[in-house]
Design a protein around this motif. Structure first.
Motif, PDB file in Angstrom:
ATOM      1  N   LEU B 441     -69.868 -20.944 -80.771  1.00  0.00           N
ATOM      2  CA  LEU B 441     -70.158 -20.077 -79.629  1.00  0.00           C
ATOM      3  C   LEU B 441     -70.712 -18.702 -80.027  1.00  0.00           C
ATOM      4  N   PRO B 442     -70.185 -18.035 -81.079  1.00  0.00           N
ATOM      5  CA  PRO B 442     -70.834 -16.778 -81.483  1.00  0.00           C
ATOM      6  C   PRO B 442     -72.279 -16.997 -81.932  1.00  0.00           C
ATOM      7  N   ALA B 443     -72.553 -18.156 -82.541  1.00  0.00           N
ATOM      8  CA  ALA B 443     -73.934 -18.440 -82.957  1.00  0.00           C
ATOM      9  C   ALA B 443     -74.843 -18.494 -81.734  1.00  0.00           C
ATOM     10  N   ALA B 469     -63.975 -12.221 -80.419  1.00  0.00           N
ATOM     11  CA  ALA B 469     -63.701 -12.686 -79.055  1.00  0.00           C
ATOM     12  C   ALA B 469     -63.555 -14.203 -79.017  1.00  0.00           C
ATOM     13  N   TYR B 470     -64.492 -14.916 -79.635  1.00  0.00           N
ATOM     14  CA  TYR B 470     -64.418 -16.383 -79.585  1.00  0.00           C
ATOM     15  C   TYR B 470     -63.286 -16.907 -80.471  1.00  0.00           C
ATOM     16  N   THR B 471     -62.999 -16.186 -81.567  1.00  0.00           N
ATOM     17  CA  THR B 471     -61.856 -16.569 -82.398  1.00  0.00           C
ATOM     18  C   THR B 471     -60.575 -16.444 -81.591  1.00  0.00           C
ATOM     19  N   SER B 472     -60.438 -15.317 -80.907  1.00  0.00           N
ATOM     20  CA  SER B 472     -59.255 -15.055 -80.104  1.00  0.00           C
ATOM     21  C   SER B 472     -59.105 -16.105 -79.003  1.00  0.00           C
ATOM     22  N   PRO B 489     -70.591 -13.329 -66.401  1.00  0.00           N
ATOM     23  CA  PRO B 489     -70.498 -14.798 -66.251  1.00  0.00           C
ATOM     24  C   PRO B 489     -70.652 -15.527 -67.581  1.00  0.00           C
ATOM     25  N   PHE B 490     -71.542 -15.047 -68.440  1.00  0.00           N
ATOM     26  CA  PHE B 490     -71.750 -15.733 -69.726  1.00  0.00           C
ATOM     27  C   PHE B 490     -70.461 -15.743 -70.552  1.00  0.00           C
ATOM     28  N   THR B 494     -68.046 -19.055 -71.232  1.00  0.00           N
ATOM     29  CA  THR B 494     -67.999 -19.587 -72.609  1.00  0.00           C
ATOM     30  C   THR B 494     -66.610 -19.367 -73.216  1.00  0.00           C
ATOM     31  N   LEU B 495     -65.989 -18.242 -72.913  1.00  0.00           N
ATOM     32  CA  LEU B 495     -64.627 -18.016 -73.423  1.00  0.00           C
ATOM     33  C   LEU B 495     -63.628 -18.962 -72.762  1.00  0.00           C
TER      34      LEU B 495
END
Lengths: 32, 577
Positions: B441-443, B469-472, B489-490, B494-495
């Motif tokens: 997701l970070p990619a 953020a995505y790790t958390s 919204p993004f 995604t989170l």
């Protein structure tokens, strides 16, 4: 409309998780 | 570093160690018996089963258990979503907050039902008292109970022989909530009220400051949410700044108790594990591996944060410890907590899957940020959340035993269970789901305008904000690095996907392993059986966690905190976006 999209997102996620349960059961029972 | 700082850490370690045995034994009696429930509570428990149409004597296969978990949380997420969307027409909304936006409501509902409690919103300006109490707090209890129930189901897999069932999810959920979580939370809430945490339905207070300025003081039913926020491994605060707010965490004593609450169940469950499998040494071995990883990380974070910030050195700012100040890197930290308790709280929070913060992780030194992210990336095995830490560590145990078995040329065994290909496949599936979302997701966010729009910094620190953020989210921690504007919204969607996958796509293979193990017979230990209770196995386990868990993330960490560390050492700063 946006609420329906969010509910659809949720339903799709849980449907996918249900299929995942079925997939895990298939893999371990049929091909184990 | 100061001796006072190390004393705080030593007191914390001593208190949590003292609680492991009694609480672990108590949890074992609750889920595995014998436990004599007081008569009124037993009647209440039976009434709940009757109301829900549950036969408490009927156990479930792993598939039924997993479907029950999914159905229960589908209802939980949907009802929390609806509650937020209609909070404007419901009672207990003295500030008359409007309905929460759909994408934020979905993010928050998934977040609290998955025991993550990532918060893209400031609680005190977004949610009514009813949403906070009947929505978030309820999900904190239920998600923690689910985590413990799944861990107990996996323990039963290791402990039982030639059975077809792994327990009854509804009974586990009910008993853990009623007899473990609720009593501790009631006591903890009262303690926090005594320390100065508000518990009121009264609206916000208009105050005049000493300078004559006007200020609105937010308050509400904070103490009841605060207790379960910490005990459940949830971490979602009533206020935006979480446990850095004096109404959530008034001082160092409450801070110490809050950290104890965070670690209480995660550590005690290792004792429960040893007791249920009939060999207490096995539980201590798991705890030892967790402790090695925890203290290694804590030492780095404390040493880094207690040192002066090199970026401030040219400005001749006094950053030394002394009678008037704690010293060290105090940006983003509360003066009342100082570098030591901030470092300890941050390490406890990220290692445990709780995600509460008493300081802003965005302002930590790059090396500290690296450790905090690594704590989460290691699948929350360093104590972890209630239940989730234990079952994640047991996944690594399966991989470690498998690797050790390959090295000595024997079929891997653990606690008398022969581990076949299917158990290892399911363990690897569970261990690979989280990295897929943490790295994938970070990619995606790094190349999309919607992802880049939320960054508060450029350069490696900006990348760290996304990665954190995505790790958390995927590690179901929920702490925020800050700096990232995630209420879009993004990021909300995604989170939400990351949190959902990090929770349920891990729980399913864990239950599958429990189902496979429970059907097997026990193999007696032989000459070549690898002992799994000694220092050698602890070292193998720690090595497996670091190699399998850690190396996966090294390239991403090199782009974020590692690059930032070397840039800082050379005095390179990055402009704001």
């Amino acid at each position: 409309m946006t609420d329906l999209l969010m509910i659809a997102f949720l339903v799709a996620a849980f449907a996918g998780a249900g299929a995942y349960v079925w997939g895990c059961d298939c893999v371990t029972n049929r091909f184990g | 570093m100061t001796w006072q700082g190390w004393l705080q850490i030593a007191v914390f370690a001593a208190l949590i160690t003292a609680a492991i045995r009694p609480l672990g034994a108590y949890v074992s009696r609750i889920v595995d018996g014998p436990f004599r429930v007081p008569r009124p509570l037993a009647a209440f428990e039976r009434g709940l089963y009757r109301l829900a149409g549950v036969d408490p004597g009927r156990e479930q296969s792993w598939v039924s258990y997993a479907i029950a978990v999914l159905c229960f949380h589908f209802v939980g997420i949907a009802s929390l979503y609806v509650l937020q969307r209609v909070q404007n027409v419901l009672p207990l909304n003295p500030q008359q907050f409007g309905a929460v936006a759909p994408d934020l409501a979905l993010n928050t509902a998934v977040s609290f039902a998955t025991n993550t409690s990532w918060q893209s919103y400031p609680g005190e300006t977004t949610l009514s008292y009813l949403s906070q109490m009947a929505g978030l707090t309820v999900q904190s209890f239920l998600s923690a109970a689910t985590g413990i129930a799944v861990a107990v189901a996996l323990i039963r897999g290791f402990a039982r022989r030639t059975s077809e069932t792994i327990g009854n999810f509804w009974v586990d959920l009910t008993r853990i909530t009623l007899y473990v979580l609720l009593p501790i939370c009631i006591v903890a809430s009262l303690f926090l009220v005594w320390q100065g945490v508000p518990q009121t339905f009264g609206g916000y207070v208009d105050a005049t400051t000493l300078e004559g300025a006007h200020q609105v003081l937010a308050r509400g039913p904070v103490a009841s949410q605060e207790a379960v926020k910490l005990l459940s491994g949830d971490g979602g605060g009533f206020f935006n700044v979480n446990s850095a707010h004096p109404f959530e965490n008034p001082g160092p004593v409450s801070g110490l108790v809050e950290m104890l609450l965070i670690f209480l169940l995660g550590t005690a469950l290792t004792y429960t594990f040893g007791r249920m499998v009939g060999d207490q040494r096995q539980g201590w071995a798991l705890l030892a591996a967790m402790a090695v990883l925890f203290f290694a990380g804590l030492t780095i974070v404390y040493a880094t944060e207690a040192a002066p910030s090199p970026s401030l050195a040219p400005l001749a700012i006094d950053q030394a410890a002394g009678p008037a100040q704690a010293g060290g890197n105090m940006e983003g930290k509360e003066v009342r907590f100082g570098a030591a308790q901030s470092a300890l709280f941050a390490t406890v929070s990220t290692a445990s899957s709780d995600g509460a913060v008493n300081s802003m992780h965005d302002s930590f030194m790059p090396l500290s940020g690296l450790v905090l992210m690594a704590n989460m990336m290691l699948d929350e095995v360093i104590i972890g959340g209630p239940g989730s830490g234990l079952f994640s560590m047991l996944l690594f145990v399966i991989v470690a035993v498998f690797v050790a078995g390959l090295m000595i040329g024997r079929t891997p065994e653990y606690l008398g269970n022969k581990l076949g290909g299917n158990e290892v496949k399911m363990a690897m599936l569970a261990l690979l789901v989280v990295p897929a979302f943490i790295l994938g997701l970070p990619a995606v966010a790094a190349v999309l305008p919607d992802g880049l729009a939320g960054l508060g910094n450029t350069g490696p620190h900006g990348f760290s904000e996304m990665l954190y953020a995505y790790t958390s989210g995927a590690a179901t921690n929920g702490s925020a690095f800050a700096g990232l504007s995630a209420n879009t919204p993004f990021y909300n969607l995604t989170l939400a996907a990351a949190m959902f996958a990090g929770r349920f796509l891990v729980i399913v293979p864990v239950l599958c392993i429990a189902g496979m193990l429970v059907a097997k017979g026990r193999v007696p230990p032989a000459m070549g059986t690898l002992p799994t209770h000694g220092p050698l196995f602890v070292a193998i386990l720690v090595g497996t966690v670091l190699i399998v868990g850690g190396l996966t993330f090294f390239p991403a960490l090199a782009l974020g905190p590692i690059a930032e560390h070397f840039a800082m050492a050379r005095g390179v700063l990055y402009a704001a976006p």
